[in-house]
Design a protein around this motif. Sequence first.
Motif, PDB file in Angstrom:
ATOM      1  N   TYR B  93       0.828  -1.217   0.000  1.00  0.00           N
ATOM      2  CA  TYR B  93       0.000   0.000   0.000  1.00  0.00           C
ATOM      3  C   TYR B  93       0.858   1.261   0.000  1.00  0.00           C
ATOM      4  N   GLY B  94       2.074   1.125   0.541  1.00  0.00           N
ATOM      5  CA  GLY B  94       2.949   2.294   0.625  1.00  0.00           C
ATOM      6  C   GLY B  94       4.257   2.026  -0.078  1.00  0.00           C
ATOM      7  N   VAL B  95       4.910   3.108  -0.550  1.00  0.00           N
ATOM      8  CA  VAL B  95       6.153   2.947  -1.298  1.00  0.00           C
ATOM      9  C   VAL B  95       7.299   2.591  -0.358  1.00  0.00           C
ATOM     10  N   LYS B  96       7.491   3.418   0.677  1.00  0.00           N
ATOM     11  CA  LYS B  96       8.629   3.219   1.571  1.00  0.00           C
ATOM     12  C   LYS B  96       8.385   4.020   2.832  1.00  0.00           C
ATOM     13  N   ARG B  97       8.830   3.488   3.976  1.00  0.00           N
ATOM     14  CA  ARG B  97       8.674   4.243   5.215  1.00  0.00           C
ATOM     15  C   ARG B  97       9.955   5.025   5.507  1.00  0.00           C
ATOM     16  N   HIS B  98       9.779   6.307   5.835  1.00  0.00           N
ATOM     17  CA  HIS B  98      10.935   7.130   6.189  1.00  0.00           C
ATOM     18  C   HIS B  98      10.797   7.593   7.628  1.00  0.00           C
ATOM     19  N   ASP B  99      11.918   7.574   8.372  1.00  0.00           N
ATOM     20  CA  ASP B  99      11.920   8.214   9.689  1.00  0.00           C
ATOM     21  C   ASP B  99      11.715   9.710   9.501  1.00  0.00           C
ATOM     22  N   VAL B 100      10.969  10.336  10.426  1.00  0.00           N
ATOM     23  CA  VAL B 100      10.786  11.784  10.362  1.00  0.00           C
ATOM     24  C   VAL B 100      11.258  12.443  11.649  1.00  0.00           C
ATOM     25  N   MET B 101      10.692  11.950  12.755  1.00  0.00           N
ATOM     26  CA  MET B 101      10.937  12.611  14.037  1.00  0.00           C
ATOM     27  C   MET B 101      10.470  11.683  15.154  1.00  0.00           C
ATOM     28  N   ASP B 226       1.227   4.039  -2.345  1.00  0.00           N
ATOM     29  CA  ASP B 226       1.802   3.496  -3.575  1.00  0.00           C
ATOM     30  C   ASP B 226       0.933   3.812  -4.799  1.00  0.00           C
ATOM     31  N   PRO B 227       1.464   4.615  -5.740  1.00  0.00           N
ATOM     32  CA  PRO B 227       0.671   4.956  -6.931  1.00  0.00           C
ATOM     33  C   PRO B 227       0.435   3.751  -7.844  1.00  0.00           C
ATOM     34  N   LYS B 228       1.201   2.687  -7.630  1.00  0.00           N
ATOM     35  CA  LYS B 228       0.954   1.494  -8.446  1.00  0.00           C
ATOM     36  C   LYS B 228      -0.369   0.858  -8.046  1.00  0.00           C
ATOM     37  N   ARG B 229      -0.712   0.981  -6.742  1.00  0.00           N
ATOM     38  CA  ARG B 229      -1.989   0.431  -6.301  1.00  0.00           C
ATOM     39  C   ARG B 229      -3.125   1.421  -6.506  1.00  0.00           C
ATOM     40  N   PRO B 231      -3.600   4.638  -8.683  1.00  0.00           N
ATOM     41  CA  PRO B 231      -2.999   5.474  -9.728  1.00  0.00           C
ATOM     42  C   PRO B 231      -3.301   6.975  -9.570  1.00  0.00           C
ATOM     43  N   HIS B 232      -4.379   7.314  -8.846  1.00  0.00           N
ATOM     44  CA  HIS B 232      -4.712   8.732  -8.717  1.00  0.00           C
ATOM     45  C   HIS B 232      -3.856   9.441  -7.676  1.00  0.00           C
ATOM     46  N   VAL B 233      -3.038   8.699  -6.934  1.00  0.00           N
ATOM     47  CA  VAL B 233      -2.199   9.316  -5.896  1.00  0.00           C
ATOM     48  C   VAL B 233      -1.250  10.320  -6.544  1.00  0.00           C
ATOM     49  N   LYS B 234      -1.148  11.495  -5.905  1.00  0.00           N
ATOM     50  CA  LYS B 234      -0.271  12.537  -6.457  1.00  0.00           C
ATOM     51  C   LYS B 234       1.153  12.240  -6.029  1.00  0.00           C
ATOM     52  N   ALA B 235       1.756  11.285  -6.740  1.00  0.00           N
ATOM     53  CA  ALA B 235       3.034  10.746  -6.301  1.00  0.00           C
ATOM     54  C   ALA B 235       4.137  11.799  -6.304  1.00  0.00           C
ATOM     55  N   LYS B 236       4.175  12.621  -7.349  1.00  0.00           N
ATOM     56  CA  LYS B 236       5.263  13.607  -7.455  1.00  0.00           C
ATOM     57  C   LYS B 236       5.200  14.616  -6.320  1.00  0.00           C
ATOM     58  N   MET B 237       3.992  15.168  -6.117  1.00  0.00           N
ATOM     59  CA  MET B 237       3.857  16.179  -5.070  1.00  0.00           C
ATOM     60  C   MET B 237       4.015  15.551  -3.687  1.00  0.00           C
ATOM     61  N   GLY B 238       3.489  14.344  -3.538  1.00  0.00           N
ATOM     62  CA  GLY B 238       3.624  13.647  -2.255  1.00  0.00           C
ATOM     63  C   GLY B 238       5.085  13.393  -1.939  1.00  0.00           C
ATOM     64  N   GLN B 239       5.823  12.946  -2.954  1.00  0.00           N
ATOM     65  CA  GLN B 239       7.248  12.675  -2.747  1.00  0.00           C
ATOM     66  C   GLN B 239       7.996  13.982  -2.449  1.00  0.00           C
ATOM     67  N   ALA B 240       7.574  15.067  -3.115  1.00  0.00           N
ATOM     68  CA  ALA B 240       8.208  16.370  -2.853  1.00  0.00           C
ATOM     69  C   ALA B 240       8.038  16.735  -1.378  1.00  0.00           C
ATOM     70  N   PHE B 241       6.846  16.436  -0.845  1.00  0.00           N
ATOM     71  CA  PHE B 241       6.609  16.735   0.573  1.00  0.00           C
ATOM     72  C   PHE B 241       7.491  15.869   1.469  1.00  0.00           C
ATOM     73  N   ILE B 242       7.581  14.589   1.137  1.00  0.00           N
ATOM     74  CA  ILE B 242       8.403  13.686   1.952  1.00  0.00           C
ATOM     75  C   ILE B 242       9.875  14.115   1.889  1.00  0.00           C
ATOM     76  N   ASP B 243      10.342  14.467   0.686  1.00  0.00           N
ATOM     77  CA  ASP B 243      11.724  14.939   0.556  1.00  0.00           C
ATOM     78  C   ASP B 243      11.952  16.191   1.398  1.00  0.00           C
ATOM     79  N   TRP B 244      10.930  17.037   1.430  1.00  0.00           N
ATOM     80  CA  TRP B 244      11.087  18.282   2.188  1.00  0.00           C
ATOM     81  C   TRP B 244      11.121  18.009   3.694  1.00  0.00           C
ATOM     82  N   ILE B 245      10.166  17.218   4.170  1.00  0.00           N
ATOM     83  CA  ILE B 245      10.064  17.048   5.630  1.00  0.00           C
ATOM     84  C   ILE B 245      11.213  16.199   6.173  1.00  0.00           C
TER      85      ILE B 245
END
Lengths: 234, 271
Positions: B93-101, B226-229, B231-245
Amino acid sequence: MTDFTDALGAAAALVFGLDASLTEIVMLSLRVSLSAVAIAALIGLPTGALLALYRFRGRFFLVVSMNALMGLPPVVVGLIVYLLLSRAGPFGVFGLLFTPAAMIIAQVLLVTPIIAALTRQVIEDLWIEYEEQMRSLGAGPSRAMPALLWDGRFTLITAILAGFGRASAEVGAVMIVGGNIDHVTRVMTTSIALEVSKGNLALALGLGIILLVLSAGINGAAYIIQHRTKRWHA
Amino acid sequence: MTRRFLMTALLTLVFSGPAGAAEKFITLVGTTSTDNSGLYEKILPLFTAKSGIRVRVVSVGTGRAINIARNGDADVLLVHHRPSEDKFVAGGYGVKRHDVMYNDFIIVGPKNDPANIQGLKSVSDGLAQIAATKSAFVSRGDDSGTHKKELSIWRMAGIDAAKSSGQWYREAGAGMGATLNTAAAMPAYTLADRGTWLKFENRGDLRLLAENDPLLFNPYGVILIDPKRHPHVKAKMGQAFIDWITGQEGQTAIAAYRIKGRQAFFPNAKR
């Protein structure tokens, strides 16, 4: 008692400070609930009148279900609309979840049974009173319907106001399908719930006071219109 | 006349929505604890200013957040229950888990401390004493990350608290703030995350009684749906947010957030 005086203070500060986010929240609340009530009235008035005037198989069942649906819990409606609008649900492709449109849909489902059930009662009573007279003039149920709706309009406004009360006061449905997103789907009732959860009880109660005043304003306006026009026609 | 005016006013109100339906946004579904702590209000505008992407936050308990994310009703998930997060990613369901805080949980309770837990090093001993003295304890009871943490500590203490549900153990079935309201009114003990507690205004007789057990560590993870599951997920913008945070700017903003002068969250993203 301090909580109550604090609440009045908070309400006054919000109103007289012309708080921008408060204005936004109030406008969205009105937009959602008034739209929902308008749509519910368009569906509920004719449905109620049809149930009142026509005799057919299953009518008893429909009347009872309509009356029972008046007590539909908002969270249940919220849950049903959530499941329908979710991307995993049948209408997911429209992407309506967590938008004001989803909140309007949920409130239409909540309010329509109230308006329809009360309309049915009003029209049925009028029909009992006028049936003989109208039939003698050659008006059957289909021609009597608009006349009876018009004749019962003052009572029907009260039915619509009851629907509006339900819509503007509920939190369960809009919370689930709207998601209480700041600047997008946050309305009066969901902000009250949010402030309670933050422990800002005075601010929450202050918002509650504003909601009450708004509701009183709308009901007051409706009452004045009713009376003015009544005098007109008298 | 009045009537026509009112009708026009009403129709204008109904059909004139706020503009900006075309704005760029992502939907973030996350825990009530991060939202109630006020963190989002502080850091999200920074991301929006930089990227032009608004973040719509839906705050619910971790259990429901994961459910919403699994249905594809959000773009990014930010929660705090590692086992559920790993299961979510493993399930596709999700691409990858990242530590945040991270921050930590604490036990708060009535200031007269009937179970005498103040200053205990071990939080499971503390819960054991609460159970032994049958002192009132309010549980979130809502399948949230905090609730799951609480249940794991009861298990460690070897106590089946659910058996006493309705007696000294009360399941509120509510968010963190609402549960603190209940605990303050009874008064009763409860497990809370530090961020919500710091921000919480309606404390009444509640005091912070136990903290700093390593068991109370509370890490947050962020996952792109996961946009593969879906397809309407805004993967680019979502990833931009994850990269930022998880990047320099987001991490600095998290570290800089203070509630009443105290740091509430500690950034720990891996670079």
